[in-house]
Scaffold this motif. Structure first.
Motif, PDB file in Angstrom:
ATOM      1  N   VAL A  47       0.862  -1.179   0.000  1.00  0.00           N
ATOM      2  CA  VAL A  47       0.000   0.000   0.000  1.00  0.00           C
ATOM      3  C   VAL A  47       0.898   1.228   0.000  1.00  0.00           C
ATOM      4  CG1 VAL A  47      -0.273   0.119   2.544  1.00  0.00           C
ATOM      5  CG2 VAL A  47      -1.980   1.170   1.058  1.00  0.00           C
ATOM      6  N   VAL A  49       1.116   5.132   0.808  1.00  0.00           N
ATOM      7  CA  VAL A  49       0.432   6.142   1.617  1.00  0.00           C
ATOM      8  C   VAL A  49       1.048   7.503   1.297  1.00  0.00           C
ATOM      9  CG1 VAL A  49      -0.233   6.887   3.929  1.00  0.00           C
ATOM     10  CG2 VAL A  49       0.030   4.437   3.447  1.00  0.00           C
ATOM     11  N   THR A 372      -6.589   5.529   7.393  1.00  0.00           N
ATOM     12  CA  THR A 372      -5.553   6.513   7.720  1.00  0.00           C
ATOM     13  C   THR A 372      -6.233   7.735   8.320  1.00  0.00           C
ATOM     14  OG1 THR A 372      -5.648   7.311   5.449  1.00  0.00           O
ATOM     15  CG2 THR A 372      -3.856   5.784   6.003  1.00  0.00           C
ATOM     16  N   LEU A 390      -1.546   4.349  10.005  1.00  0.00           N
ATOM     17  CA  LEU A 390      -2.231   3.411   9.117  1.00  0.00           C
ATOM     18  C   LEU A 390      -2.597   2.211   9.974  1.00  0.00           C
ATOM     19  CD1 LEU A 390      -2.968   2.009   6.302  1.00  0.00           C
ATOM     20  CD2 LEU A 390      -0.646   1.079   6.413  1.00  0.00           C
ATOM     21  N   MET A 419      -4.447   6.420   0.232  1.00  0.00           N
ATOM     22  CA  MET A 419      -3.832   5.101   0.024  1.00  0.00           C
ATOM     23  C   MET A 419      -4.184   4.556  -1.356  1.00  0.00           C
ATOM     24  SD  MET A 419      -4.998   3.342   3.598  1.00  0.00           S
ATOM     25  CE  MET A 419      -6.606   4.130   3.639  1.00  0.00           C
TER      26      MET A 419
END
Lengths: 446, 231
Positions: A47, A49, A372, A390, A419
């Motif tokens: 992922v 961010v 988030t 997160l 994300m």
């Protein structure tokens, strides 16, 4: 058609039909991606961010943080890469290109757009282009917000304008090479207020939907000061607009008061409806065609107690269109709504995940939910309530169970915002509804 | 003939026949690919975006002659896709091939489009798709005297192909054997490029939304635009 052509074509049709009639059931996938983007139908590996830099935290720079999220990996739940872009520009959202090999990210204050190569080595994104002339090229639009892939292009939705830094704005198209293609104003006639925020595309109906938020003057103001400023609080968007995807002309303006934000189209086969939620009025809105084919909007639910202004800020729709996660910033809560009956949309689950929460995203299968925390640099809470993290949860249909918690301050990263998922091997990915699954004897190409 | 408010014509009837076959190609894409879920905008009522310059590079025609790709993307409205002859994914190259057939069928009977439109299929696979292979692959479709000409092109090497793919933003990857030869299928997102006679890309279609009636109306829109510009 000459006879030879016709017979050749018929043979082709027959062969294709014979081969393809063992086709699989409809599939869906990560639910917020552009329908043109290949989707992760299994376990996501990474992922990204998009993280706001904070003075005194690490290098203080905005950055793209890459986290390993595959439970089978040795580095599961760890930050595996971080890429600082230098300085702080109020970065906000990111969007995947039509081939999922590039990630575009915008900054609401600096007006810069950053393009990362996430295809060559997905675990090590590389900044390959910075667009610095967005305001000039777009004709004076400010605050590039959402990035929605179109074939060979990126639809960008800004929030403001350079004339008065209010909420009147437009939509902008770039090609995948990063060159400006076109811009169009959000309508102010027909009941429109000219404001913009997000966009969602439905090519099956040749439409896209835009929503509305507020201008630079407001989104860069301290939230505590803003809510006490009666005049400023009047300057939020109250409309959404359905557009013709081919012509980029508005079809209809809808009245959806209170800053309608994220747009999601149902991905279920045969569905052609969309949802948004309005932040200030805590309402959920559904867009559908009536019997005559005209697009209509209807309020279908209330989110929390509007009097307490829970501030619904993000939504994530299940792949079957049967449920929707909603995150409410002020109470740090994620809420699940049952959408099975559009006449009785109702909240069926909620969990407080922190002192504040902004983005909520779910995996293709809905079994993993990511959250988030950062809304805007000047709108996040202060002091101990300014949690930045997160968190990844497993969802079993009844309960969210936390699996990963990365404290973005402890890791000296900054404020965790938007994300996007990625896999290490992109070759197996397919765009929505183009799956050739069920054809095991045939080779695949995405 | 346009596809909004028009009486179903010969092309539409063919679409209905083809649609029945295409309907089971891939779950939803082919269904939407055969018959749109909306009425396409009539030709000439809209302007297509000027997306980018069409890529150029050295190619081989089906006679094995070295040419510039630009020779095939200028002077006529061009519909171009990247294909490879061994592609068997029904939602990939064969689907594009079918759509090209349908588009050509619609246009070759139209005096306003004859000899003003060209189809180009350019191979991903220079190792296996030699000019001779593509001659066989194209068969009678490659008739150079056809009212809507269809050119099958390849390249001499991967090194000559890659800059072209890059210029069009066409992704592709393939496993290779020990000798560096491609093994298995090419993974790619199918894209079809609509290019005006000046060599500017004006529309890009991908698999799920490659709708023949829309493509035809877009081509007619470009032809009308060029008519207004005095070409």
């Amino acid at each position: 058609m000459p006879k030879t052509h016709r017979s050749h074509s018929l043979r082709l049709f027959a062969a294709l039909a014979a081969a393809a009639c063992v086709a699989a059931p409809a599939r869906a996938d990560e639910t917020s991606c552009s329908p043109y983007t290949p989707l992760i139908q299994g376990q996501e590996d990474l992922v990204y961010v998009w993280t706001l830099g904070v003075k005194g935290v690490g290098d203080g720079s905005d950055k793209l943080v890459t986290i390993d999220v595959n439970p089978a990996s040795r580095t599961y739940g760890k930050v595996v890469h971080k890429l600082s872009i230098g300085g702080r520009g109020e970065i906000h959202h990111i969007g995947l290109s039509d081939d999922r090999r590039y990630l575009w990210g915008g900054a609401l204050d600096s007006n810069r757009i950053y393009v990362f190569d996430i295809g060559t080595d997905p675990a090590k994104p590389k900044l390959v282009r910075t667009i610095k002339d967005f305001v000039q090229k777009s004709g004076g639009y400010v605050g590039p917000h959402s990035f929605i892939a179109l074939p060979g292009r990126m639809l960008v939705t800004p929030l403001s304008n350079s004339r008065d830094h209010g909420g009147e704005t437009g939509i902008v198209v770039y090609n995948n090479q990063g060159d400006f293609v076109a811009s169009h104003p959000i309508p102010k006639d027909g009941g429109g207020d000219g404001y913009g925020y997000d966009a969602g595309v439905n090519p099956a109906k040749n439409v896209f939907l835009t929503t509305s938020f507020t201008g630079w003057n407001n989104y860069m103001m301290d939230l505590g000061k803003l809510v006490k400023d009666g005049e400023a609080m009047k300057r939020f968007g109250n409309t959404s607009v359905m557009w013709d995807l081919k012509t980029f002309k508005p079809i209809k303006v809808f009245q959806t008061p209170g800053a309608p934000l994220e747009v999601r189209w149902s991905l279920a086969k045969g569905d052609n409806w969309a949802l948004t939620t309005s932040a200030l009025t805590s309402k959920m809105w559904m867009y559908k065609q009536d019997a005559k084919g005209e697009w209509q909007v209807k309020e279908v639910a209330t989110i929390g107690d509007p009097a307490k202004i829970p501030l619904p800020v993000d939504i994530s729709i299940a792949r079957d269109g049967k449920s929707l996660w909603v995150s409410t910033f002020m109470d740090g809560t994620v809420r699940l709504f049952d959408l099975a009956d559009h006449g009785k949309v109702r909240e069926v689950y909620q969990k407080q995940v922190g002192s504040q929460v902004n983005m909520v995203s779910q995996s293709f299968d809905g079994k993993r939910v990511y959250v988030t925390t950062s809304l805007l640099g000047n709108w996040d809470k202060k002091g101990k309530d300014d949690e930045q993290f997160l968190k990844i949860y497993d969802w079993d249909g009844k309960e969210l169970t936390q699996k990963v918690h990365i404290d973005f301050y402890k890791e000296k990263l900054g404020r965790a915002h938007h994300m996007k998922f990625q896999v290490r091997d992109l070759r197996q990915l397919k765009p929505l509804d183009t799956a050739a699954d069920g054809l095991p004897l045939l080779a695949h190409s995405r | 003939m346009s596809f909004r408010g028009a009486r179903p014509g010969r092309f539409a009837r063919r679409l209905l026949v083809a649609g029945g076959l295409l309907a089971c190609l891939a779950p939803a894409s082919a269904q939407s690919g055969a018959v749109p879920g909306y009425l396409p905008n009539p030709p000439g009522t809209y302007a297509l975006q000027d997306i980018m310059q069409a890529g150029d590079g050295r190619v081989l025609d089906s006679q094995g002659r070295t040419r510039r790709l630009a020779e095939f993307t200028r002077g006529r409205v061009t519909l171009l896709s990247f294909i490879y002859s061994s592609c068997a994914d029904p939602a990939g190259c064969p689907y594009a091939y079918t759509v090209f057939h349908l588009v050509r069928s619609a246009l070759e009977e139209d005096p306003a489009a004859r000899r003003k439109v060209r189809l180009v299929s350019l191979s991903f696979d220079p190792h296996r798709d030699t000019p001779e292979t593509l001659r066989l692959y194209g068969g009678p479709d490659a008739n150079r005297e056809a009212p809507v000409r269809w050119d099958y092109l390849t390249t001499r090497s991967t090194a000559e192909l890659l800059p072209i793919l890059s210029a069009y933003g066409q992704d592709a990857s393939v496993e290779k054997d020990a000798a560096g030869r491609p093994r298995g299928p090419f993974a790619h997102v199918l894209k079809v490029f609509l290019i005006d006679r000046r060599g500017r890309v004006r529309e890009i279609y991908t698999t799920a939304y490659l709708l023949p009636p829309v493509v035809v109306n877009d081509i007619r829109t470009l032809l009308l635009e060029e008519g207004r510009e005095g070409h």
